[in-house]
Design a protein around this motif. Structure first.
Motif, PDB file in Angstrom:
ATOM      1  N   PRO A 217       0.844  -1.198   0.000  1.00 44.31           N
ATOM      2  CA  PRO A 217       0.000   0.000   0.000  1.00 44.31           C
ATOM      3  C   PRO A 217       0.880   1.249   0.000  1.00 44.31           C
ATOM      4  O   PRO A 217       2.046   1.200   0.400  1.00 44.31           O
ATOM      5  CB  PRO A 217      -0.788  -0.128   1.300  1.00 44.31           C
ATOM      6  N   PRO A 218       0.348   2.383  -0.454  1.00 43.27           N
ATOM      7  CA  PRO A 218       1.129   3.626  -0.428  1.00 43.27           C
ATOM      8  C   PRO A 218       1.559   3.969   0.997  1.00 43.27           C
ATOM      9  O   PRO A 218       0.875   3.618   1.967  1.00 43.27           O
ATOM     10  CB  PRO A 218       0.162   4.676  -0.975  1.00 43.27           C
ATOM     11  N   ALA A 219       2.671   4.665   1.119  1.00 42.01           N
ATOM     12  CA  ALA A 219       3.200   5.013   2.436  1.00 42.01           C
ATOM     13  C   ALA A 219       2.306   5.996   3.185  1.00 42.01           C
ATOM     14  O   ALA A 219       2.264   6.001   4.410  1.00 42.01           O
ATOM     15  CB  ALA A 219       4.599   5.599   2.291  1.00 42.01           C
ATOM     16  N   TYR A 220       1.574   6.845   2.445  1.00 43.29           N
ATOM     17  CA  TYR A 220       0.721   7.857   3.062  1.00 43.29           C
ATOM     18  C   TYR A 220      -0.686   7.756   2.504  1.00 43.29           C
ATOM     19  O   TYR A 220      -0.877   7.500   1.321  1.00 43.29           O
ATOM     20  CB  TYR A 220       1.286   9.263   2.813  1.00 43.29           C
ATOM     21  N   ALA A 221      -1.664   7.955   3.357  1.00 38.19           N
ATOM     22  CA  ALA A 221      -3.071   7.913   2.959  1.00 38.19           C
ATOM     23  C   ALA A 221      -3.645   9.327   2.997  1.00 38.19           C
ATOM     24  O   ALA A 221      -3.019  10.252   3.528  1.00 38.19           O
ATOM     25  CB  ALA A 221      -3.854   7.012   3.905  1.00 38.19           C
ATOM     26  N   ILE A 222      -4.827   9.481   2.442  1.00 40.24           N
ATOM     27  CA  ILE A 222      -5.497  10.782   2.459  1.00 40.24           C
ATOM     28  C   ILE A 222      -5.676  11.222   3.909  1.00 40.24           C
ATOM     29  O   ILE A 222      -6.121  10.456   4.761  1.00 40.24           O
ATOM     30  CB  ILE A 222      -6.851  10.701   1.731  1.00 40.24           C
ATOM     31  N   GLY A 223      -5.278  12.466   4.183  1.00 41.10           N
ATOM     32  CA  GLY A 223      -5.377  13.017   5.531  1.00 41.10           C
ATOM     33  C   GLY A 223      -4.077  12.944   6.314  1.00 41.10           C
ATOM     34  O   GLY A 223      -3.914  13.648   7.314  1.00 41.10           O
ATOM     35  N   ASP A 224      -3.126  12.097   5.894  1.00 40.37           N
ATOM     36  CA  ASP A 224      -1.824  12.017   6.567  1.00 40.37           C
ATOM     37  C   ASP A 224      -0.993  13.254   6.250  1.00 40.37           C
ATOM     38  O   ASP A 224      -1.123  13.847   5.181  1.00 40.37           O
ATOM     39  CB  ASP A 224      -1.046  10.783   6.105  1.00 40.37           C
ATOM     40  N   ARG A 225      -0.098  13.610   7.176  1.00 36.82           N
ATOM     41  CA  ARG A 225       0.837  14.699   6.901  1.00 36.82           C
ATOM     42  C   ARG A 225       1.970  14.147   6.057  1.00 36.82           C
ATOM     43  O   ARG A 225       2.605  13.163   6.412  1.00 36.82           O
ATOM     44  CB  ARG A 225       1.395  15.299   8.178  1.00 36.82           C
ATOM     45  N   PHE A 226       2.239  14.791   4.913  1.00 34.47           N
ATOM     46  CA  PHE A 226       3.300  14.364   4.009  1.00 34.47           C
ATOM     47  C   PHE A 226       4.573  15.132   4.358  1.00 34.47           C
ATOM     48  O   PHE A 226       4.532  16.342   4.575  1.00 34.47           O
ATOM     49  CB  PHE A 226       2.907  14.646   2.555  1.00 34.47           C
ATOM     50  N   PRO A 227       5.741  14.470   4.396  1.00 33.18           N
ATOM     51  CA  PRO A 227       6.998  15.151   4.755  1.00 33.18           C
ATOM     52  C   PRO A 227       7.544  15.991   3.588  1.00 33.18           C
ATOM     53  O   PRO A 227       8.503  15.616   2.919  1.00 33.18           O
ATOM     54  CB  PRO A 227       7.937  13.995   5.099  1.00 33.18           C
ATOM     55  N   VAL A 228       6.943  17.156   3.360  1.00 26.83           N
ATOM     56  CA  VAL A 228       7.334  17.999   2.222  1.00 26.83           C
ATOM     57  C   VAL A 228       8.763  18.495   2.347  1.00 26.83           C
ATOM     58  O   VAL A 228       9.408  18.818   1.341  1.00 26.83           O
ATOM     59  CB  VAL A 228       6.365  19.192   2.042  1.00 26.83           C
ATOM     60  N   GLU A 229       9.299  18.535   3.569  1.00 30.05           N
ATOM     61  CA  GLU A 229      10.681  18.997   3.768  1.00 30.05           C
ATOM     62  C   GLU A 229      11.705  18.001   3.243  1.00 30.05           C
ATOM     63  O   GLU A 229      12.832  18.345   2.940  1.00 30.05           O
ATOM     64  CB  GLU A 229      10.986  19.211   5.260  1.00 30.05           C
TER      65      GLU A 229
ATOM     66  N   TYR B 211       1.525  12.056  -4.719  1.00 28.86           N
ATOM     67  CA  TYR B 211       0.631  12.563  -3.686  1.00 28.86           C
ATOM     68  C   TYR B 211       0.295  14.012  -4.005  1.00 28.86           C
ATOM     69  O   TYR B 211       1.185  14.809  -4.273  1.00 28.86           O
ATOM     70  CB  TYR B 211       1.316  12.501  -2.316  1.00 28.86           C
ATOM     71  N   ARG B 212      -0.997  14.348  -3.991  1.00 23.30           N
ATOM     72  CA  ARG B 212      -1.411  15.740  -4.106  1.00 23.30           C
ATOM     73  C   ARG B 212      -1.526  16.237  -2.679  1.00 23.30           C
ATOM     74  O   ARG B 212      -2.284  15.697  -1.876  1.00 23.30           O
ATOM     75  CB  ARG B 212      -2.742  15.858  -4.836  1.00 23.30           C
ATOM     76  N   VAL B 213      -0.744  17.288  -2.351  1.00 22.10           N
ATOM     77  CA  VAL B 213      -0.577  17.723  -0.967  1.00 22.10           C
ATOM     78  C   VAL B 213      -0.981  19.189  -0.829  1.00 22.10           C
ATOM     79  O   VAL B 213      -0.598  20.028  -1.650  1.00 22.10           O
ATOM     80  CB  VAL B 213       0.903  17.532  -0.531  1.00 22.10           C
ATOM     81  N   ASP B 214      -1.741  19.493   0.220  1.00 20.87           N
ATOM     82  CA  ASP B 214      -2.154  20.862   0.516  1.00 20.87           C
ATOM     83  C   ASP B 214      -0.934  21.704   0.898  1.00 20.87           C
ATOM     84  O   ASP B 214      -0.084  21.253   1.668  1.00 20.87           O
ATOM     85  CB  ASP B 214      -3.168  20.847   1.662  1.00 20.87           C
ATOM     86  N   ASN B 215      -0.853  22.933   0.348  1.00 22.84           N
ATOM     87  CA  ASN B 215       0.296  23.816   0.610  1.00 22.84           C
ATOM     88  C   ASN B 215       0.420  24.223   2.071  1.00 22.84           C
ATOM     89  O   ASN B 215       1.529  24.285   2.604  1.00 22.84           O
ATOM     90  CB  ASN B 215       0.205  25.082  -0.235  1.00 22.84           C
ATOM     91  N   THR B 216      -0.670  24.552   2.718  1.00 25.76           N
ATOM     92  CA  THR B 216      -0.580  25.096   4.073  1.00 25.76           C
ATOM     93  C   THR B 216      -0.458  24.029   5.155  1.00 25.76           C
ATOM     94  O   THR B 216       0.329  24.177   6.079  1.00 25.76           O
ATOM     95  CB  THR B 216      -1.798  26.005   4.371  1.00 25.76           C
ATOM     96  N   SER B 217      -1.200  22.943   5.039  1.00 27.10           N
ATOM     97  CA  SER B 217      -1.191  21.930   6.103  1.00 27.10           C
ATOM     98  C   SER B 217      -0.270  20.752   5.824  1.00 27.10           C
ATOM     99  O   SER B 217       0.010  19.970   6.725  1.00 27.10           O
ATOM    100  CB  SER B 217      -2.607  21.397   6.328  1.00 27.10           C
ATOM    101  N   ALA B 218       0.182  20.597   4.567  1.00 26.50           N
ATOM    102  CA  ALA B 218       1.010  19.463   4.129  1.00 26.50           C
ATOM    103  C   ALA B 218       0.270  18.134   4.264  1.00 26.50           C
ATOM    104  O   ALA B 218       0.880  17.074   4.343  1.00 26.50           O
ATOM    105  CB  ALA B 218       2.343  19.425   4.869  1.00 26.50           C
ATOM    106  N   LYS B 219      -1.045  18.169   4.267  1.00 24.38           N
ATOM    107  CA  LYS B 219      -1.848  16.943   4.333  1.00 24.38           C
ATOM    108  C   LYS B 219      -2.120  16.419   2.930  1.00 24.38           C
ATOM    109  O   LYS B 219      -2.308  17.175   1.993  1.00 24.38           O
ATOM    110  CB  LYS B 219      -3.160  17.211   5.061  1.00 24.38           C
ATOM    111  N   VAL B 220      -2.136  15.089   2.818  1.00 28.54           N
ATOM    112  CA  VAL B 220      -2.386  14.437   1.542  1.00 28.54           C
ATOM    113  C   VAL B 220      -3.860  14.616   1.182  1.00 28.54           C
ATOM    114  O   VAL B 220      -4.750  14.299   1.974  1.00 28.54           O
ATOM    115  CB  VAL B 220      -2.026  12.936   1.614  1.00 28.54           C
ATOM    116  N   ILE B 221      -4.092  15.132  -0.031  1.00 21.69           N
ATOM    117  CA  ILE B 221      -5.449  15.345  -0.530  1.00 21.69           C
ATOM    118  C   ILE B 221      -5.866  14.190  -1.439  1.00 21.69           C
ATOM    119  O   ILE B 221      -7.014  13.769  -1.444  1.00 21.69           O
ATOM    120  CB  ILE B 221      -5.535  16.665  -1.325  1.00 21.69           C
ATOM    121  N   GLU B 222      -4.889  13.672  -2.210  1.00 24.73           N
ATOM    122  CA  GLU B 222      -5.187  12.604  -3.164  1.00 24.73           C
ATOM    123  C   GLU B 222      -3.954  11.723  -3.328  1.00 24.73           C
ATOM    124  O   GLU B 222      -2.827  12.205  -3.305  1.00 24.73           O
ATOM    125  CB  GLU B 222      -5.577  13.208  -4.513  1.00 24.73           C
TER     126      GLU B 222
END
Length: 121
Positions: free
Chosen positions: A57-69, A99-110
């Motif tokens: 399975p993918p390492a991150y699911a929708i709603g998880d914080r993605f390590p953008v750093e 992963y499509r990630v929100d800019n402000t929260s770094a949460k996975v959207i898709e």
């Protein structure tokens, strides 16, 4: 949850498995004799070798914080058939998954995992 996928490969034009030394399969574990002495998988009643592959399975699911750093931004999403960003989110690639990630929260959207993205690391 473990996901399993079955892949059917015909190893020769006659419908019977080829010997390992004659096998041109890119998946060398599929090469073997009819008794299944070499290679992995099983031979079905049509002479095709069936390989069972565990799909991670993918390492991150929708709603998880993605390590953008720690990951690089996907700079040209249109190259992979993805729509352009609108400024509120960005694409990041990791292990063949985009992963499509929100800019402000770094949460996975898709989570996008298909033939367009499997090469991305």
């Amino acid at each position: 949850m473990r996901l399993l996928a079955s892949v059917v490969v015909v190893l020769s034009g006659l419908g019977s498995p080829a010997l390992a030394e004659d096998c041109a399969s890119l998946v060398k574990s599929m090469c073997g004799d009819a008794a299944g002495q070499e290679g992995s998988g099983t031979v079905d009643n049509t002479g095709r070798r069936v390989l069972t592959v565990e799909v991670k399975p993918p390492a991150y699911a929708i709603g998880d914080r993605f390590p953008v750093e720690e990951r690089s931004l996907l700079m040209n999403p249109k190259r992979y058939g993805l729509p352009g960003t609108d400024g509120t989110w960005r694409y990041y690639a990791m292990d063949g998954v985009v992963y499509r990630v929100d800019n402000t929260s770094a949460k996975v959207i898709e989570v996008i995992r298909d033939s367009r993205t499997w090469r991305l690391r």
